[in-house]
Scaffold this motif. Structure first.
Motif, PDB file in Angstrom:
ATOM      1  N   PHE A  10       0.836  -1.189   0.000  1.00 13.54           N
ATOM      2  CA  PHE A  10       0.000   0.000   0.000  1.00 13.54           C
ATOM      3  C   PHE A  10       0.877   1.248   0.000  1.00 13.54           C
ATOM      4  O   PHE A  10       1.976   1.234   0.551  1.00 13.54           O
ATOM      5  CB  PHE A  10      -0.937  -0.004   1.220  1.00 13.54           C
ATOM      6  N   THR A  15       1.186   9.854  -0.159  1.00 15.67           N
ATOM      7  CA  THR A  15       0.655   9.456  -1.461  1.00 15.67           C
ATOM      8  C   THR A  15      -0.814   9.066  -1.338  1.00 15.67           C
ATOM      9  O   THR A  15      -1.635   9.416  -2.188  1.00 15.67           O
ATOM     10  CB  THR A  15       1.477   8.286  -2.041  1.00 15.67           C
ATOM     11  N   TYR A  16      -1.147   8.361  -0.272  1.00 21.03           N
ATOM     12  CA  TYR A  16      -2.537   7.964   0.002  1.00 21.03           C
ATOM     13  C   TYR A  16      -3.446   9.194   0.061  1.00 21.03           C
ATOM     14  O   TYR A  16      -4.483   9.245  -0.595  1.00 21.03           O
ATOM     15  CB  TYR A  16      -2.562   7.182   1.317  1.00 21.03           C
ATOM     16  N   ARG A  20      -6.300  10.035  -2.854  1.00 21.14           N
ATOM     17  CA  ARG A  20      -7.718  10.185  -2.487  1.00 21.14           C
ATOM     18  C   ARG A  20      -8.235  11.541  -2.963  1.00 21.14           C
ATOM     19  O   ARG A  20      -9.323  11.635  -3.517  1.00 21.14           O
ATOM     20  CB  ARG A  20      -7.910  10.055  -0.977  1.00 21.14           C
ATOM     21  N   ALA A  33      -3.896   9.341   8.354  1.00 25.63           N
ATOM     22  CA  ALA A  33      -3.302   8.317   7.486  1.00 25.63           C
ATOM     23  C   ALA A  33      -2.084   7.684   8.146  1.00 25.63           C
ATOM     24  O   ALA A  33      -1.919   6.459   8.096  1.00 25.63           O
ATOM     25  CB  ALA A  33      -2.921   8.929   6.140  1.00 25.63           C
ATOM     26  N   LEU A  37      -2.920   3.731   8.430  1.00 24.28           N
ATOM     27  CA  LEU A  37      -2.427   2.852   7.364  1.00 24.28           C
ATOM     28  C   LEU A  37      -1.618   1.656   7.856  1.00 24.28           C
ATOM     29  O   LEU A  37      -1.685   0.591   7.230  1.00 24.28           O
ATOM     30  CB  LEU A  37      -1.640   3.647   6.327  1.00 24.28           C
ATOM     31  N   THR A  40      -3.461  -1.732   7.947  1.00 26.15           N
ATOM     32  CA  THR A  40      -3.923  -2.375   6.719  1.00 26.15           C
ATOM     33  C   THR A  40      -3.650  -3.877   6.793  1.00 26.15           C
ATOM     34  O   THR A  40      -2.538  -4.299   7.085  1.00 26.15           O
ATOM     35  CB  THR A  40      -3.202  -1.764   5.501  1.00 26.15           C
ATOM     36  N   GLY A  43      -2.955  -4.608   1.088  1.00 25.96           N
ATOM     37  CA  GLY A  43      -3.184  -3.506   0.174  1.00 25.96           C
ATOM     38  C   GLY A  43      -2.367  -3.651  -1.083  1.00 25.96           C
ATOM     39  O   GLY A  43      -1.386  -4.388  -1.128  1.00 25.96           O
ATOM     40  N   ARG A  45      -0.965  -1.296  -4.703  1.00 24.44           N
ATOM     41  CA  ARG A  45      -0.834  -0.033  -5.418  1.00 24.44           C
ATOM     42  C   ARG A  45      -0.613  -0.359  -6.881  1.00 24.44           C
ATOM     43  O   ARG A  45      -0.079  -1.417  -7.224  1.00 24.44           O
ATOM     44  CB  ARG A  45       0.286   0.813  -4.849  1.00 24.44           C
ATOM     45  N   MET A  55      -4.826   2.486  -6.020  1.00 30.44           N
ATOM     46  CA  MET A  55      -4.620   1.788  -4.751  1.00 30.44           C
ATOM     47  C   MET A  55      -5.928   1.164  -4.287  1.00 30.44           C
ATOM     48  O   MET A  55      -7.012   1.503  -4.778  1.00 30.44           O
ATOM     49  CB  MET A  55      -4.127   2.760  -3.675  1.00 30.44           C
ATOM     50  N   ARG A  57      -7.269  -1.301  -0.473  1.00 29.40           N
ATOM     51  CA  ARG A  57      -6.802  -2.054   0.676  1.00 29.40           C
ATOM     52  C   ARG A  57      -7.945  -2.715   1.417  1.00 29.40           C
ATOM     53  O   ARG A  57      -9.110  -2.389   1.223  1.00 29.40           O
ATOM     54  CB  ARG A  57      -5.982  -1.177   1.625  1.00 29.40           C
ATOM     55  N   ASP A  70     -10.742   2.379   0.279  1.00 28.03           N
ATOM     56  CA  ASP A  70      -9.723   3.183  -0.408  1.00 28.03           C
ATOM     57  C   ASP A  70      -9.374   2.688  -1.810  1.00 28.03           C
ATOM     58  O   ASP A  70      -8.229   2.792  -2.245  1.00 28.03           O
ATOM     59  CB  ASP A  70      -8.453   3.282   0.445  1.00 28.03           C
TER      60      ASP A  70
END
Length: 142
Positions: A10, A15-16, A20, A33, A37, A40, A43, A45, A55, A57, A70
């Motif tokens: 992930f 970046t997440y 989003r 995050a 994260l 998780t 996940g 990417r 991405m 997860r 996500d």
């Protein structure tokens, strides 16, 4: 045509948050995050070269309950089957790792997409609900 690579890792929190945002999803703070994260379960990417463009997860307890969350693809790369590839990977993980009694759920914001993997609407047997927490930590009524 671009060759995409799906990697079973992930993205990092920054970046997440950015992906989003680019995909038009509800914002998440970097602090949230960074805290969330690491929890998780699994996940993936999607890479276009070195750039992360998609991405998805799974979260949950890793045994009794999982939630698909996500799933996002950058708008510049949408319409190329990447969302399908992401969910294929998530469902493949569930098929390998989740016990037969596990409950898998999601909140879909796209009609007619997740049914191809066997997801069904829960109503009227059950109803999805949510609670949004505000910056001051007090639940907000919408």
């Amino acid at each position: 045509m671009t060759e995409y690579t799906v990697v079973p890792e992930f993205p990092d929190p920054e970046t997440y948050v950015n992906l989003r945002d680019a995909a038009g999803m509800a914002p998440r703070s970097l602090a949230a995050a960074e805290r969330g994260l690491p929890n998780t379960v699994f996940g993936v990417r999607v890479l276009d070269g070195e750039e992360i463009v998609g991405m998805g997860r799974l979260v949950g307890d890793g045994g009794t309950v999982y939630q698909v969350v996500d799933v996002a693809v950058h708008p510049d790369h949408q319409g190329r089957g990447l969302g399908t590839r992401i969910v294929d990977e998530l469902v493949a993980y569930l098929n390998r790792e989740a016990p037969p009694s596990a409950f898998v759920n999601l909140l879909a914001d796209v009609d007619g997409f997740y049914e191809q993997w066997g997801f069904e609407y829960s109503a009227p047997a059950s109803k999805a609900m949510f609670l949004r927490v505000t910056d001051d930590g007090v639940p907000r009524r919408e």
